[in-house]
Each structure stands twice: as structure tokens, then as C-alpha cells.
Design a protein around this motif. Structure first.
Motif, PDB file in Angstrom:
ATOM      1  N   GLY A  11       2.083  10.146   3.734  1.00 39.07           N
ATOM      2  CA  GLY A  11       3.812  10.041   3.116  1.00 39.07           C
ATOM      3  C   GLY A  11       4.623   9.102   3.828  1.00 39.07           C
ATOM      4  O   GLY A  11       5.313   8.369   3.131  1.00 39.07           O
ATOM      5  N   SER A  12       4.505   9.018   4.844  1.00 38.04           N
ATOM      6  CA  SER A  12       5.233   8.227   5.868  1.00 38.04           C
ATOM      7  C   SER A  12       4.877   6.480   5.485  1.00 38.04           C
ATOM      8  O   SER A  12       5.881   5.788   5.443  1.00 38.04           O
ATOM      9  CB  SER A  12       4.964   8.464   7.314  1.00 38.04           C
ATOM     10  N   TYR A  13       3.768   6.472   5.193  1.00 39.34           N
ATOM     11  CA  TYR A  13       3.383   5.106   4.946  1.00 39.34           C
ATOM     12  C   TYR A  13       3.743   4.657   3.498  1.00 39.34           C
ATOM     13  O   TYR A  13       4.188   3.693   3.397  1.00 39.34           O
ATOM     14  CB  TYR A  13       1.603   5.254   4.972  1.00 39.34           C
ATOM     15  N   TYR A  14       3.710   5.454   2.521  1.00 41.13           N
ATOM     16  CA  TYR A  14       3.969   5.217   1.167  1.00 41.13           C
ATOM     17  C   TYR A  14       5.464   5.165   0.976  1.00 41.13           C
ATOM     18  O   TYR A  14       6.193   4.214   0.376  1.00 41.13           O
ATOM     19  CB  TYR A  14       3.362   6.206  -0.029  1.00 41.13           C
ATOM     20  N   THR A  15       6.153   5.965   1.606  1.00 41.78           N
ATOM     21  CA  THR A  15       7.941   6.260   1.177  1.00 41.78           C
ATOM     22  C   THR A  15       8.339   5.316   2.329  1.00 41.78           C
ATOM     23  O   THR A  15       9.599   5.017   2.151  1.00 41.78           O
ATOM     24  CB  THR A  15       8.281   7.609   1.351  1.00 41.78           C
TER      25      THR A  15
ATOM     26  N   LEU B 275       2.034  10.431  17.631  1.00 39.01           N
ATOM     27  CA  LEU B 275       1.624   8.961  17.289  1.00 39.01           C
ATOM     28  C   LEU B 275       2.284   8.275  16.271  1.00 39.01           C
ATOM     29  O   LEU B 275       3.316   9.094  15.421  1.00 39.01           O
ATOM     30  CB  LEU B 275      -0.059   8.994  17.230  1.00 39.01           C
ATOM     31  N   ASN B 276       1.687   7.432  15.936  1.00 38.47           N
ATOM     32  CA  ASN B 276       2.322   6.733  14.466  1.00 38.47           C
ATOM     33  C   ASN B 276       1.213   6.294  13.657  1.00 38.47           C
ATOM     34  O   ASN B 276       1.047   5.645  13.002  1.00 38.47           O
ATOM     35  CB  ASN B 276       3.325   5.752  14.734  1.00 38.47           C
TER      36      ASN B 276
ATOM     37  N   VAL C  14       2.638   3.693  11.045  1.00 35.93           N
ATOM     38  CA  VAL C  14       3.223   3.927  10.063  1.00 35.93           C
ATOM     39  C   VAL C  14       4.695   4.591  10.689  1.00 35.93           C
ATOM     40  O   VAL C  14       4.379   4.663  11.838  1.00 35.93           O
ATOM     41  CB  VAL C  14       2.858   5.483   9.015  1.00 35.93           C
ATOM     42  N   PRO C  15       5.743   4.719   9.901  1.00 35.26           N
ATOM     43  CA  PRO C  15       7.035   5.056  10.550  1.00 35.26           C
ATOM     44  C   PRO C  15       6.842   6.271  11.170  1.00 35.26           C
ATOM     45  O   PRO C  15       6.231   7.207  10.494  1.00 35.26           O
ATOM     46  CB  PRO C  15       7.926   5.259   9.395  1.00 35.26           C
TER      47      PRO C  15
END
Ligand SMILES: Nc1ncnc2c1ncn2[C@@H]1O[C@H](COP(=O)(O)OP(=O)(O)O)[C@@H](O)[C@H]1O
Ligand SMILES: [Mg+2]
Lengths: 319, 512
Positions: free
Chosen positions: A59-63, A227-228, A132-133
């Protein structure tokens, strides 16, 4: 070596780490407690956490936003919880067996999603760590400025705060609201609840979905909090530890909080001590928190008082 | 007068059983209507249909003249029907107030408002003469008070019709009187009551009208003033019933059971038996009377080897069994009908046949070389089911689906099939109807005439008086006195039961 230990135990950063490591367990355990009190065994939190972890990363990656990641994490946790609900509540299958199946399924599913989303297409495996964020600590005004305590408690990730306040909130909901009373009655004597017009099925579904939501957030705390990125089998048994904490705490929020704190403490200790490079195999230290949990269960818990209808499917007779 | 509730041709079947067969029933406003019938007659099923626990297969329910659909308990509650189930529907760890308001919307939704609820409950309790402490967890309350909570639960929901399923089965005689007073007060206030029972005297004393059910059908509905216990018993059982047991004269033989100064402690670690001594001989029934909770359960348990004896001796046929295991005691020829058949007497999820061979499955002919012998078991069970008139579709039904009377027949059939030298029968007819009680009593008298020594422990004084050859009374873990049945003086026994040795101090020997 003694001095090194003193240094660890007197450092503020150590105690901040204890709180940080406690948080994912606490989130999951507070979610699990609700379903447990409704009579559902929450052995499946491990899988829900894993789904939350991968959901958060994807989710963080896509949005491109942490909030998007959290939303995905909750949905992923609840998705698994819904499957679990169908098996336990509607079908009436054995809950422990269903949970084991879902945990294994979640392990495979999360790794697959990870590979699909983050892999180097040419090679087909994840070759480099994709970041990712991720969440950033938020210092709480005023409270964060208190010496020592401020740094330990009030300069943490937002989800850590949520974990901490979930303890009184869950307590309040269970003991001071009508839905809480329904939950408790359904877990103790579903037939009695049924005869006063409470929908056992609905209460159980809602409770287990709440567990999924909380365990999902707990998973997100691992992936996009600490982590990220995502790692295979990232939850590493924390869902089971959370379950153990529920037993340790005898199905009471405060006791469960203490249980998760104990594990968080053990985890923080092992991380620091590993770094000391003592002549003890590191595997021992990795196992250390689990040993502590086991010991705590054996030594302090005594006879556990389960919700009376724990694990029992509810079926109306003669319909 | 327009009826409050009317049932028309209600039918309800379970696999293999027609529990309700075209049942018609009419309840008038402000009446106490008894539903009388043997265990398994279909009383509970019928009421569960009214309360929405079951859906009837066919038939119509009219409430105040209007046909209504009752899909679930919530619908029944909304109409104004309250039901106190035979097995209480209370959540033990919750408080009285929490149990009473459970499932109702709160005035401060979504928050609970226990304070105002407690207040209302106190007022309600006051108004109906049902004193209660709203903040105590239900599990801490004695059964009689739990029943009060159930009744208040219905009243709190403004029930106009209160259904009580066998309310007196769990009460002491004193509590029954209390309950009847309360029910009469309800009637004064215009409530209607359906009172389910199989006890004739009770039904005669409390109800305005009586509906008798047998085998799923209504036999008749009569005003209580125009019938009598004998007629009711006949309608209920379908044949003439002998409320008195015929007993050949007693010919006692050798001493089978001997207790010498036996002491034991209760589950709560208090002294439960304080030096009990008596003997039971072959071919006689020694009845132990007394109010519940005076050490009777512990007495039965020490003899069966289920409770540790702290002091004293127990001998069976001269052999010391004080510290033997239950299995050794069984093998000595001691049979035991425990006071609580659902938890101790039977494995409720096991089938009738498994329960029937529960104590002898490990010996021939039921077992050879460690394998169960299907044919021998089938033959034995078919015989036992036939001989003991156990009403079950077949031998492989889980015993929990049988009515209480038939469950007890399974227990007794199992115990007597061992051809015991000694039978300990603790509360053998608790909760049973006339037919089953009569049957159990006959079996016991038969066993006694065949030379079995029987120790009957019962809180039903009538049962002890009518069955025993000698009568002992227990009070606070002591035997107050033992008398031969023909010399029994009711007043004396009553005094003993209340703990007074007063007017016959010289004649209360500890051993006879
Ligand atoms: N849930 C059930 N499943 C199968 N059979 C049942 C069930 N409930 C009752 N029965 C059967 O229906 C008959 C009537 O039972 P019940 O209504 O409990 O009788 P009563 O209350 O008059 O003793 C009995 O034969 C009983 O075994
Ligand atoms: Mg019944």
C-alpha cells in the motif's frame, strides 16, 4: 562486560526500544483479546500480522503514502480475519486447525505478493531491497519534553501511541459499553446471549474482524514502521507471542499489557546483548525472548480461566 | 375472555421423534396454567417453539388473538413473553444487573448504564418480593437465587406471560413455597404463568388450569378444582399408577457395608463427614434422609472411592476398602448411581450403548484380547433397552438426547447389570417424573429382594419413607439417628433433619 550491561540498562534508548518492540505485540494482543472474549481462539493472529506487514508495504509503495499503507494493512488483516470468521463462525470448523491453515496460507501468500510486486522482473526474485515510504516518529508536544520519560514514551511512532492507548480503550469497550457486554456474554454462554436476542454470529464476526484490523496494523508497524520494507516471514512468531500474552494476562487488558511488555523487554535485551559479541552463539539470544515467554507462562500464570465458550462453534438446535 | 396465547396444531419433530404432535393450548390472561407431563412428553419443546428457540414444523401461534410469527427469542420478548429455562440461561461471570440488561438497548447507548439499571432492578425486586443484590456475579449465587434472577430478567423485559420450565426441580421445599407465593403475587398483578412440572402435588396446589401432555400430544385441559392427583397421574402415564410401592417383607442377611467413624472433608475443605457409622445388610434398603448439603454427596463419594477418607474405616463384605481406588471398589461388587447423572453418571456425548457398557467394557464378553466384541455388546444393549424400557430410537443415539428419566434408566441398567452386592443410589429420582420414578423404585426393590444391599441417599423424604427398611437422618455430617421404617415417627425424623436430638437423646445410637 559488566560495565557494558550497566550502560545498556541505564540508556534511555534501551527503554525506548522496549516500548517500540512491545507495540506490535500489544496491538495484536488487544485486537485478539476482543475476539477471544467473544469465544474465538485467535491463534491466527500470526497470519493476520503477516498480511498486515505485506499490505502495509504494498500500500505504501503504490500510494506513496504511509496512510495508504496503513489502509492496505488493515484491509489485508481483515481479509484473513474474514476467512477465519467464515471457517469458525459460519462453518463451525475447528478453530486451531483453521488458524494453522490460514497462518501457513498467509506465509505463502505474503511471500508471493512480495515477489510479484517487488521482484526484479528479469530474474524473478527480489534482488534488491526496495524501500517504501515509512512512518516517522512524532514527538508529542509538552509530554515529549519531559526528561527521560519524554524520550522513552513520547517520541515514538504514531502506531506505538495507538498500541498504548488501545489498552484502556479496549478495557473500556469491554466493560463499559453495551457491545462489550454482548461480546463477553457471547464468549461465555452463547446460548444465553441468543435467548435474549443477541446475534452471536454478528458479534463474533465483528470481533474477529477487529482482531484482523489490529493485527494488520501490528504487521504494518513491522514493515513500514520499524523498517521500510517487507521481509519474508517478517512476523517471526510475534502473532503467537501476542496470543501467549493474552493467556498470560488472563484475558484482561492490563495483564496482557504486562505480558507484551515482558516480551518487548526480552527482545530489547537480546538485541543489545547480541551486539556485545559475547562468546555465546547468537541463536541463543534470538531464542531468548521466546524462552522468557515460556518461563513466564510456567511460573506466573497458574490456572488460566478461559472464556467458557472458547473455541466452541455456536449452533442453534432444532432449527 | 379473550386468550392471551393460543397454540393451534403445533407440530415439531426431531430426527426419530415427534416431540409435539398437533398440540392445542390456550392461556388466559391472569391464570396460572400448569403443563404437566412425563419427561420426554414434549413440554420443553412446545415452550421452545413459543419462545422462538425452535421453529414449529407446522401450526399457528396466536398472541392476543392475532396470528404471530416467532422466529427467534427476540420476537417472543418483544411480544411480552418471558421464559425461565430449565437450565438457566445466565452468564456466570456477569453480575446480576449485567445478566438482566443483557441484549437490551441502554439509555446511554453505546455506554452501559449499570447504575440506573441496578436502581430499576431493586425497585422491580421490591415490587414483586424478589430480593436481589444487583452487583454480585451470578456464579456466586445459590441456585434458588439464580432462578430469581431469571424471573427478574423476564419481568424487566415487561413480560405479560412468564414460562417457567420445571422451576421447582432445583429448589428445596422451603424455596418452592417462596416461589409459589411470588407466582400468586404475579397472578394478582395480572400476569399469566405457564408452570411446567411433573410433580402432581405442586401442580394441584399452584395452578388454575392444568394441561396434561403425553408422548407429544395433549391429553386434556382441566381446571385444578375438578381433578385429583390420581386422575392426573393416570392421564400423564397412560395407565393406572401405584403411588405406593409394594414391598415384600425384609429379610436382612450378612453385613455388606460397614462404616466406622468415617470422616472426610468437602470440596471447600471443610469437615463434611464427622464420624459416620452404620451398617447395611444384604437384602435391605437403608435410607438416608436429610436436607441437601448435609454431607450426603460426600458420603456417597467416600464409599465409591471418589473422595479421600481422613479418618475411620469402610468395609465391604468384611474387606477394608477405605483407601481402595474406585476401580477396585467396583470390582468388589459396588454399584453407584451418582447424584448428578449429567456430569458423573453418564458421558453425555457417548451413545446409549457405550454408556450401558461403561463399567464392564473391558471384560468378557464385551472385550476379548483388547478388542470390543460388537455382537455381544449389541445383544446386551438391545436386551437392556427392552428390559428397562429405555425410550430411545436405537442404541447408538448420544445419551444427551434422551430425556432425564431415560438417562437415569440407562444409569440404573448399567449399574444393576453388574449384579452388585451393594448399590449406592444417590438422588436416584431427582428431576424424574412419576412413571420413571415408579420404574426406578420398582427396580431397586427388586434388587433388594434378590439380596443386594442398598444404600439410598435422598433429599426427598417421601422417597426415603416409602422405600427404606431402615431410615437414618443426616445433619451436618453426622447421623442423627437410625430407626426401622415401621417405627418411623415423622415428627422425630423432622426434628433430626433440623439438627435437634432433643426429645429422644437416649435412643439415638450411632450404629444399629
Ligand atoms: N434438540 C433435540 N434434538 C433431538 N431430540 C430432542 C431435542 N429436544 C428434545 N428432543 C426429544 O423430544 C422429545 C420431547 O422432549 P422435551 O420437550 O424435552 O420433553 P419434556 O420437556 O416434556 O421432558 C424427547 O423425546 C426428546 O428426546
Ligand atoms: Mg423438559
Amino acid at each position: 562486560m559488566f560495565e557494558q550491561l550497566v550502560e545498556i540498562f541505564t540508556s534511555v534508548a534501551f527503554y525506548a526500544a522496549v516500548i517500540r518492540l512491545t507495540a506490535p505485540l500489544l496491538l495484536a494482543a488487544m485486537g485478539g483479546l476482543v475476539a477471544e472474549r467473544a469465544g474465538i481462539i485467535t491463534f491466527g493472529m500470526e497470519g493476520m500480522m503477516l498480511m498486515g506487514a505485506i499490505g502495509g508495504a504494498v500500500g505504501s509503495y503504490y500510494t506513496g503514502s504511509v496512510l495508504g499503507g496503513l489502509a492496505f494493512a488493515m484491509l489485508a488483516g481483515m481479509f484473513l480475519a474474514l476467512l477465519y470468521g467464515v471457517m469458525c463462525v459460519s462453518v463451525g470448523a475447528n478453530q486451531v486447525v483453521s488458524a494453522v491453515a490460514l497462518n501457513l496460507g498467509a506465509l505463502g501468500l505474503s511471500s508471493t505478493i512480495f515477489a510479484l510486486v517487488f521482484s526484479n522482473r528479469a530474474v524473478g526474485v527480489v534482488t534488491e531491497v526496495v524501500s517504501v515510504p515509512s512512518m516517522q516518529p512524532v514527538k508529542i508536544p509538552l509530554l515529549g519534553d519531559i526528561p527521560i520519560l519524554g524520550d522513552i514514551l513520547f517520541n515514538q511512532l504514531p502506531l506505538v501511541y495507538l498500541a498504548l492507548i488501545s489498552v484502556p480503550i479496549v478495557w473500556f469497550v469491554l466493560y463499559r459499553t453495551t457491545i462489550g457486554l454482548k461480546i463477553r456474554s457471547v464468549g461465555e454462554h452463547p446460548h444465553a446471549a441468543d435467548t435474549v436476542g443477541i446475534s452471536v454470529v454478528r458479534v463474533r464476526y465483528l470481533s474477529v474482524l477487529f482482531t484482523g484490523l489490529m493485527a494488520g496494523l501490528a504487521g504494518a508497524l513491522l514493515s513500514i514502521g520499524m523498517l521500510n520494507t517487507f521481509q519474508e516471514n517478517m512476523s517471526a512468531g510475534r502473532g503467537f507471542i501476542a496470543y501467549t500474552a493474552i493467556i498470560f494476562g488472563k484475558w484482561e487488558p492490563l495483564g496482557i499489557f504486562l505480558g507484551t511488555l515482558l516480551f518487548g523487554l526480552a527482545d530489547a535485551i537480546q538485541l543489545r546483548i547480541q551486539a556485545l559479541n559475547l562468546p555465546i552463539p547468537y541463536q541463543f539470544w534470538v531464542a531468548f525472548p521466546y524462552l522468557v515467554t515460556l518461563l513466564a507462562l510456567v511460573l506466573f500464570v497458574g490456572k488460566a480461566t478461559w472464556p467458557a465458550a472458547s473455541g466452541q462453534p455456536f449452533k442453534r438446535e432444532g432449527k | 375472555m379473550e386468550s392471551l396465547l393460543r397454540l393451534e396444531k403445533i407440530c415439531k419433530s426431531f430426527p426419530g421423534v415427534v416431540a409435539n404432535d398437533h398440540v392445542d393450548l390456550e392461556i388466559l390472561p391472569g391464570e396460572i396454567h400448569a403443563l404437566l407431563g412425563e419427561n420426554g412428553a414434549g413440554k420443553t419443546t412446545l415452550m421452545n417453539c413459543v419462545y422462538g428457540v425452535y421453529r414449529p414444523d407446522s401450526g399457528t401461534i396466536y398472541w392476543k388473538g392475532q396470528p404471530v410469527e416467532i422466529h427467534q427469542a427476540r420476537d417472543a420478548i418483544a411480544l411480552g413473553i418471558g421464559m425461565v429455562h430449565q437450565h438457566f440461561m445466565l452468564v456466570p461471570p456477569l453480575t446480576v444487573a449485567e445478566n438482566i440488561i443483557l441484549g437490551l438497548p441502554s439509555p446511554r447507548e453505546p455506554l452501559l448504564d449499570l447504575k440506573s439499571a441496578s436502581q430499576q432492578i431493586r425497585e422491580l425486586a421490591e415490587r414483586y418480593g424478589l430480593p436481589i443484590e444487583p452487583d454480585v456475579p451470578v456464579w456466586q449465587l445459590p441456585v434458588g437465587v439464580q432462578q430469581r434472577v431469571e424471573i427478574l430478567k423476564a419481568l424487566y423485559r415487561q413480560a405479560e406471560l412468564l414460562i417457567l420450565d420445571e422451576p421447582t426441580a432445583v429448589l428445596t421445599p422451603g424455596e418452592v413455597e417462596e416461589l409459589f407465593k411470588v407466582l400468586r403475587a404475579f397472578k394478582e398483578k395480572g400476569l399469566s404463568i405457564i408452570f411446567i412440572s411433573h410433580k402432581l402435588e405442586e401442580v394441584m396446589s399452584i395452578s388454575d388450569r392444568i394441561t396434561v401432555m403425553r408422548a407429544g400430544k395433549v391429553v386434556d385441559t382441566l381446571p385444578a378444582s375438578r381433578t385429583n392427583p390420581h386422575e392426573l397421574a393416570r392421564m400423564m402415564v397412560g395407565r393406572e399408577v401405584f403411588l405406593q410401592i409394594e414391598k415384600p417383607p425384609c429379610t436382612p442377611g450378612e453385613v455388606v457395608l460397614e462404616l466406622e467413624n468415617v470422616r472426610a472433608r468437602s470440596d471447600r475443605d471443610l469437615p463434611a463427614l464427622k464420624g459416620v457409622s452404620f451398617q447395611v445388610r444384604a437384602g435391605e434398603i437403608l435410607g438416608i434422609a436429610g436436607v441437601d448439603g448435609n454431607g450426603q454427596t460426600e458420603l456417597a463419594e467416600v464409599i465409591a472411592g471418589l473422595r479421600r477418607v481422613t479418618d475411620g474405616r469402610i468395609r465391604v463384605l468384611g474387606r477394608d476398602i477405605t483407601h481402595c481406588t474406585p476401580k477396585e471398589i467396583i470390582d468388589m461388587g459396588v454399584a453407584f448411581v451418582p447424584p448428578d447423572r449429567q456430569h458423573m453418571g453418564l458421558l453425555m456425548d457417548f451413545t446409549v450403548s457405550e454408556n450401558l457398557i461403561g463399567k464392564s467394557f473391558d471384560r468378557p464378553p464385551f472385550s476379548k484380547y483388547g478388542f470390543l466384541q460388537k455382537q455381544a455388546i449389541e445383544n446386551f444393549c438391545a436386551g437392556a433397552i427392552y428390559r428397562c424400557d429405555i425410550r430411545t430410537p436405537h442404541a447408538h443415539v448420544p445419551v444427551k438426547l434422551l430425556s432425564g428419566g431415560n438417562q437415569q434408566k440407562v444409569v440404573l441398567a448399567r449399574e444393576l447389570s453388574l449384579q452388585p452386592r451393594l448399590l449406592i443410589a444417590a438422588q436416584p429420582t431427582r428431576g424424574l417424573d412419576v412413571g420413571a420414578t415408579e420404574y426406578i423404585h420398582r427396580q431397586m426393590v427388586e434388587a433388594r429382594s434378590a439380596g443386594t444391599a442398598i444404600l439410598l441417599i435422598s433429599t426427598e423424604l417421601d422417597e426415603v419413607l416409602s422405600l427404606s427398611d431402615r431410615i437414618a437422618v443426616m445433619y451436618e455430617g453426622e447421623i442423627m439417628g437410625i430407626v426401622p421404617a415401621e417405627e418411623a415417627d415423622l415428627q422425630q425424623i423432622g426434628l433430626w433433619m433440623a439438627g435437634s436430638r432433643a426429645h429422644q437423646a437416649a435412643e439415638t445410637p450411632q450404629t444399629v
